[in-house]
Design a protein around this motif. Structure first.
Motif, PDB file in Angstrom:
ATOM      1  N   SER A 250      -7.119   6.018  -2.132  1.00  0.00           N
ATOM      2  CA  SER A 250      -6.399   5.562  -3.320  1.00  0.00           C
ATOM      3  C   SER A 250      -6.490   6.543  -4.485  1.00  0.00           C
ATOM      4  O   SER A 250      -5.494   6.778  -5.186  1.00  0.00           O
ATOM      5  CB  SER A 250      -6.922   4.192  -3.759  1.00  0.00           C
TER       6      SER A 250
ATOM      7  N   GLU B 100      -3.303   8.371  -6.260  1.00  0.00           N
ATOM      8  CA  GLU B 100      -3.041   8.228  -7.689  1.00  0.00           C
ATOM      9  C   GLU B 100      -2.872   9.584  -8.367  1.00  0.00           C
ATOM     10  O   GLU B 100      -2.013   9.756  -9.238  1.00  0.00           O
ATOM     11  CB  GLU B 100      -4.177   7.457  -8.352  1.00  0.00           C
TER      12      GLU B 100
ATOM     13  N   GLN C 211       0.835  -1.197   0.000  1.00  0.00           N
ATOM     14  CA  GLN C 211       0.000   0.000   0.000  1.00  0.00           C
ATOM     15  C   GLN C 211       0.873   1.252   0.000  1.00  0.00           C
ATOM     16  O   GLN C 211       1.894   1.314   0.693  1.00  0.00           O
ATOM     17  CB  GLN C 211      -0.918   0.018   1.220  1.00  0.00           C
TER      18      GLN C 211
END
Length: 280
Positions: free
Chosen positions: A240, A244, A223
């Protein structure tokens, strides 16, 4: 060397968390307090007091324990949190410090100052003093910051990439000799197999991280989280999609940076231009 330990949510109070980790690590080794004292080279009663939370010990003792237990930087990071005034370390930064100690790879963009993992003691001292620290507290924080560098220098080091804005290398310390030492340390670290240093020239123009110091951490579980910091605040980014988006900005910034070889040459030019003795 044993793999880096994954930090779980045990005690949340930093001092208790530090003492608990000490007890767990010694239990895993199967040592008595006396045996630990003999092997590490300190009075066994000190370790008993540290495990009971009666004292935190010194950075030197904690570093010796990190080395003995095969947990480079982990105990020192927990010690730093336990030493700090709770008002100075918000919970998200505490979490970041623990994640940094256990990271298997890291990559950072530094827009204004040299990353903490690449600072010399003199650089850290001047920077932290400018932030308002002084006296014993300043000395403790400098020592702890130096301890954070140890995982990069160990036998099983994490991978670390640092992209430095050209402005970082054109903002010297007050003492030219100390600045020369800092540049030499950067140059030396750039030759390590686990460290990559790139310079983002001012001529690259605008980009997506103009004033945000951004550190990406990848843990043993794969992670990735991000610590994004400005001059006034910091935030631990774990969602997430947001990670990104920051990664995309970082990738574009890396594409615009000088190659590692050209960046090393840039640092060499800075060394040639920087005086190595204090001006009179």
């Amino acid at each position: 060397m044993p793999p880096r330990r994954v930090i779980t949510g045990r005690s949340q109070e930093p001092r208790q968390r530090f003492a608990e980790e000490l007890r767990l690590l010694r239990a895993a080794k199967g040592d008595s307090l006396r045996e630990l004292g003999d092997k590490v080279g300190w009075d066994w009663s000190l370790f008993g007091k540290m495990e009971n939370g009666h004292t935190l010990g010194s950075p030197e003792v904690v570093q010796a324990l990190d080395q003995y237990y095969g947990t480079p930087g982990l105990l020192l990071a927990l010690w730093e949190l336990a030493m700090a005034d709770p008002t100075q370390f918000k919970e998200r930064y505490r979490r970041y410090m623990v994640l940094e100690a256990g990271a298997v790879s890291m990559w950072q963009y530094a827009p204004s100052v040299i990353p903490g993992l690449l600072q010399t003691p003199e650089y850290a001292l001047e920077l932290l003093s400018m932030g308002g620290l002084s006296g014993d507290e300043l000395g403790v924080q400098v020592e702890a910051r130096m301890g954070r560098r140890e995982p990069l220098l160990g036998d099983d080091p994490p991978q670390f990439r640092a992209i430095l804005s050209e402005a970082v290398l054109r903002t010297p310390l007050e003492d030219p000799e100390e600045w020369h030492v800092q540049l030499e340390y950067l140059h030396t670290m750039s030759h390590r197999l686990n460290v990559t240093i790139q310079v983002l020239p001012l001529s690259a123009g605008l980009h997506g991280l103009p004033n945000t110091d951004t550190m990406f951490l990848r843990g043993p579980d794969g992670q990735t989280v991000v610590w994004a910091e400005t001059a006034y605040s910091g935030d631990l980014v774990q969602e997430s999609k947001a990670v990104e988006q920051l990664q995309l900005r970082y990738d574009r910034l890396r594409d615009a940076a000088l190659s590692p070889d050209l960046s090393r040459q840039f640092i060499e030019r800075m060394l040639e231009e920087a005086p190595c003795e204090p001006l009179t």
